[in-house]
Design a protein around this motif. Structure first.
Motif, PDB file in Angstrom:
ATOM      1  N   TRP A  99       0.821  -1.209   0.000  1.00 60.34           N
ATOM      2  CA  TRP A  99       0.000   0.000   0.000  1.00 60.34           C
ATOM      3  C   TRP A  99       0.860   1.267   0.000  1.00 60.34           C
ATOM      4  N   ALA A 100       2.060   1.192   0.580  1.00 61.89           N
ATOM      5  CA  ALA A 100       2.929   2.372   0.627  1.00 61.89           C
ATOM      6  C   ALA A 100       3.635   2.614  -0.700  1.00 61.89           C
ATOM      7  N   THR A 101       3.700   1.581  -1.547  1.00 62.09           N
ATOM      8  CA  THR A 101       4.381   1.759  -2.833  1.00 62.09           C
ATOM      9  C   THR A 101       3.535   2.575  -3.820  1.00 62.09           C
ATOM     10  N   VAL A 102       2.223   2.618  -3.608  1.00 63.34           N
ATOM     11  CA  VAL A 102       1.347   3.345  -4.537  1.00 63.34           C
ATOM     12  C   VAL A 102       1.609   4.855  -4.480  1.00 63.34           C
ATOM     13  N   PRO A 103       1.589   5.484  -3.281  1.00 64.79           N
ATOM     14  CA  PRO A 103       1.945   6.915  -3.251  1.00 64.79           C
ATOM     15  C   PRO A 103       3.397   7.163  -3.648  1.00 64.79           C
ATOM     16  N   ALA A 104       4.288   6.203  -3.363  1.00 66.64           N
ATOM     17  CA  ALA A 104       5.686   6.360  -3.778  1.00 66.64           C
ATOM     18  C   ALA A 104       5.788   6.406  -5.301  1.00 66.64           C
ATOM     19  N   ALA A 105       5.036   5.542  -5.969  1.00 67.31           N
ATOM     20  CA  ALA A 105       5.023   5.535  -7.438  1.00 67.31           C
ATOM     21  C   ALA A 105       4.481   6.856  -7.965  1.00 67.31           C
ATOM     22  N   ALA A 106       3.455   7.392  -7.301  1.00 69.26           N
ATOM     23  CA  ALA A 106       2.873   8.669  -7.722  1.00 69.26           C
ATOM     24  C   ALA A 106       3.897   9.791  -7.616  1.00 69.26           C
ATOM     25  N   VAL A 107       4.640   9.829  -6.509  1.00 67.96           N
ATOM     26  CA  VAL A 107       5.622  10.902  -6.291  1.00 67.96           C
ATOM     27  C   VAL A 107       6.760  10.811  -7.303  1.00 67.96           C
ATOM     28  N   VAL A 108       7.283   9.612  -7.519  1.00 64.43           N
ATOM     29  CA  VAL A 108       8.389   9.430  -8.476  1.00 64.43           C
ATOM     30  C   VAL A 108       7.949   9.839  -9.882  1.00 64.43           C
ATOM     31  N   CYS A 109       6.779   9.379 -10.297  1.00 60.74           N
ATOM     32  CA  CYS A 109       6.285   9.711 -11.641  1.00 60.74           C
ATOM     33  C   CYS A 109       5.946  11.193 -11.764  1.00 60.74           C
ATOM     34  N   LEU A 110       5.460  11.789 -10.685  1.00 58.77           N
ATOM     35  CA  LEU A 110       5.175  13.227 -10.684  1.00 58.77           C
ATOM     36  C   LEU A 110       6.450  14.027 -10.952  1.00 58.77           C
ATOM     37  N   LEU A 111       7.524  13.673 -10.242  1.00 58.38           N
ATOM     38  CA  LEU A 111       8.789  14.388 -10.399  1.00 58.38           C
ATOM     39  C   LEU A 111       9.372  14.199 -11.796  1.00 58.38           C
ATOM     40  N   ILE A 112       9.403  12.949 -12.248  1.00 57.83           N
ATOM     41  CA  ILE A 112       9.985  12.676 -13.564  1.00 57.83           C
ATOM     42  C   ILE A 112       9.110  13.270 -14.668  1.00 57.83           C
ATOM     43  N   GLY A 113       7.801  13.195 -14.513  1.00 52.87           N
ATOM     44  CA  GLY A 113       6.904  13.785 -15.487  1.00 52.87           C
ATOM     45  C   GLY A 113       7.073  15.293 -15.563  1.00 52.87           C
ATOM     46  N   TYR A 114       7.232  15.934 -14.410  1.00 54.01           N
ATOM     47  CA  TYR A 114       7.426  17.386 -14.395  1.00 54.01           C
ATOM     48  C   TYR A 114       8.755  17.750 -15.053  1.00 54.01           C
ATOM     49  N   LEU A 115       9.823  16.992 -14.722  1.00 51.04           N
ATOM     50  CA  LEU A 115      11.136  17.269 -15.292  1.00 51.04           C
ATOM     51  C   LEU A 115      11.157  17.030 -16.798  1.00 51.04           C
ATOM     52  N   PHE A 116      10.397  16.033 -17.257  1.00 58.21           N
ATOM     53  CA  PHE A 116      10.310  15.782 -18.699  1.00 58.21           C
ATOM     54  C   PHE A 116       9.455  16.854 -19.375  1.00 58.21           C
ATOM     55  N   GLY A 117       8.381  17.248 -18.696  1.00 59.18           N
ATOM     56  CA  GLY A 117       7.459  18.202 -19.299  1.00 59.18           C
ATOM     57  C   GLY A 117       8.020  19.607 -19.402  1.00 59.18           C
ATOM     58  N   ARG A 118       8.943  19.953 -18.484  1.00 58.25           N
ATOM     59  CA  ARG A 118       9.474  21.322 -18.484  1.00 58.25           C
ATOM     60  C   ARG A 118      10.232  21.645 -19.779  1.00 58.25           C
ATOM     61  N   PRO A 119      11.252  20.863 -20.166  1.00 62.72           N
ATOM     62  CA  PRO A 119      11.923  21.180 -21.439  1.00 62.72           C
ATOM     63  C   PRO A 119      11.050  20.904 -22.661  1.00 62.72           C
ATOM     64  N   ALA A 120      10.093  19.982 -22.505  1.00 61.20           N
ATOM     65  CA  ALA A 120       9.209  19.644 -23.630  1.00 61.20           C
ATOM     66  C   ALA A 120       8.243  20.776 -23.958  1.00 61.20           C
ATOM     67  N   LEU A 121       8.213  21.823 -23.103  1.00 59.92           N
ATOM     68  CA  LEU A 121       7.328  22.955 -23.368  1.00 59.92           C
ATOM     69  C   LEU A 121       7.683  23.670 -24.673  1.00 59.92           C
ATOM     70  N   LYS A 122       8.931  23.518 -25.090  1.00 58.90           N
ATOM     71  CA  LYS A 122       9.347  24.155 -26.339  1.00 58.90           C
ATOM     72  C   LYS A 122       8.749  23.459 -27.555  1.00 58.90           C
ATOM     73  N   LEU A 123       8.174  22.281 -27.327  1.00 54.78           N
ATOM     74  CA  LEU A 123       7.597  21.500 -28.413  1.00 54.78           C
ATOM     75  C   LEU A 123       6.083  21.631 -28.395  1.00 54.78           C
ATOM     76  N   GLU A 124       5.471  21.632 -29.536  1.00 54.43           N
ATOM     77  CA  GLU A 124       4.019  21.751 -29.644  1.00 54.43           C
ATOM     78  C   GLU A 124       3.476  20.669 -30.556  1.00 54.43           C
ATOM     79  N   GLY A 125       2.245  20.254 -30.308  1.00 55.46           N
ATOM     80  CA  GLY A 125       1.527  19.352 -31.210  1.00 55.46           C
ATOM     81  C   GLY A 125       2.274  18.080 -31.538  1.00 55.46           C
ATOM     82  N   LEU A 126       2.514  17.863 -32.820  1.00 56.46           N
ATOM     83  CA  LEU A 126       3.124  16.623 -33.285  1.00 56.46           C
ATOM     84  C   LEU A 126       4.555  16.468 -32.796  1.00 56.46           C
ATOM     85  N   TYR A 127       5.257  17.585 -32.561  1.00 57.92           N
ATOM     86  CA  TYR A 127       6.635  17.500 -32.089  1.00 57.92           C
ATOM     87  C   TYR A 127       6.684  16.981 -30.646  1.00 57.92           C
ATOM     88  N   LEU A 128       5.732  17.428 -29.831  1.00 62.50           N
ATOM     89  CA  LEU A 128       5.627  16.900 -28.471  1.00 62.50           C
ATOM     90  C   LEU A 128       5.238  15.425 -28.515  1.00 62.50           C
TER      91      LEU A 128
END
Length: 335
Positions: A99-128
């Motif tokens: 049960w404790a691994t579920v919020p841990a997975a959420a936090v890890v994916c949140l951080l990595i998703g945010y870090l991936f999404g930040r530089p990806a902001l320069k991309l739009e539509g099909l490029y993203l």
């Protein structure tokens, strides 16, 4: 103002209130039926129900990104895999309770998703979409990387143990895991509903509808796009974590690019830009490929493709779009 005008002005409010009460009553009935399923279905049926719940949570995340924020992702299967592996690694190597691994997975994916999404902001539509496609392609290969084998198990993967019901509850492992996944889903749907109804949700939709106009109105596009990508990844990671516990096994080959495509298909079938469409999309992902294989073992994907094309012709707005049209048609007939 005339009495009749006052009455007419108040009608939409009354109808809206009635509609809201009806929706709440319907959701309560749906929840009762979902809980009751744990005591009617058995074995593999409960496993399928648990997987539907896991996929539904992942689809809520992807729909927030694509349907509500307008960012196209062809690689969300990578975050599904990441959530599954966070759960697998923590349960196998750190003895962390499931049960404790579920919020841990959420936090890890949140951080990595945010870090991936930040530089990806320069991309739009099909490029993203292409950048996320690359992420989805690369993830299975990264999980096989020899220097990570001590943690990921390489091509052999990680075998997990299904949890027993706590506190001496008279439930089987399958029943308890389904009810646990259902409880997590209720919380995640509630958070998503509140988020989308808040100022943050309005900012997300404003960026989707017209990014330049939203920025002119004071919306911080960079922040909201990155935040949405992170939250979307967190939801998908939670779905992956629950699927890992249900399947009791994670391996790189379980998270191919087809998973990412399936998640995108799921939000289209359920209804892009709808919260509850995730349930219908999850059912489609779980059952239609199996039904297609039963129809034709020689060409199951041909059957899958035909079914998908027919659904898009019949329901261009997804299942939720069709239900809304039927509701509007009934309301027009009643008047």
């Amino acid at each position: 103002m005339k009495p009749s005008a006052t009455l007419n002005a108040s009608l939409p409010t009354a109808v809206a209130g009635l509609s809201e009460r009806t929706v709440k009553a319907g959701l309560l009935v749906l929840l009762i039926l979902a809980v009751g399923l744990a005591f009617v279905a058995k074995g593999y049926q409960l496993f399928q129900a648990t997987m539907v719940v896991a996929y539904a949570i992942a689809l809520v995340g992807l729909n927030m990104l694509t349907g509500y924020n307008g960012q196209i992702s062809l690689g969300h299967g990578a975050f599904f895999a990441l959530g599954a592996y966070v759960t697998g690694i923590l349960m196998e190597h750190a003895d962390v309770p499931y049960w404790a691994t579920v919020p841990a997975a959420a936090v890890v994916c949140l951080l990595i998703g945010y870090l991936f999404g930040r530089p990806a902001l320069k991309l739009e539509g099909l490029y993203l979409a292409l950048a996320t496609f690359a992420l989805g392609v690369a993830m299975p290969q990264l999980l096989k990387y020899k220097h990570l084998e001590a943690w990921t198990g390489g091509v052999q993967g990680i075998v997990l143990m299904k949890p027993d019901a706590p506190w001496g509850l008279p439930l089987t492992q399958d029943q308890w895991l389904y009810l646990f996944a259902l409880a997590v889903a209720v919380v995640m749907f509630w958070i998503a509903h509140n988020l989308l109804q808040s100022g943050t949700g309005r900012a997300m939709r404003a960026i989707r509808d017209h990014a330049m106009a939203a920025e002119a109105m004071g919306v911080d596009n960079r922040h909201y796009k990155s935040m949405t990508f992170g939250v979307s990844a967190a939801y998908t990671g939670v779905g992956g974590a629950l699927s890992a516990i249900a399947v009791q096994f994670v391996s790189p080959d379980s998270f191919t690019l087809f998973l990412s495509i399936s998640l995108l298909v799921g939000i289209v079938v359920g209804g892009v830009g709808t919260l509850w469409g995730a349930l219908y999309g999850a059912i489609f992902i779980m059952f239609v490929p199996n039904l297609a294989e039963k129809v034709s073992k020689a060409a199951p994907w041909a059957v899958y493709g035909v079914v998908l094309i027919l659904l898009m012709f019949v329901m261009p707005g997804g299942v939720v779009g069709l239900l809304r049209k039927l509701q509007a048609w009934r309301a027009a007939r009643s008047h």
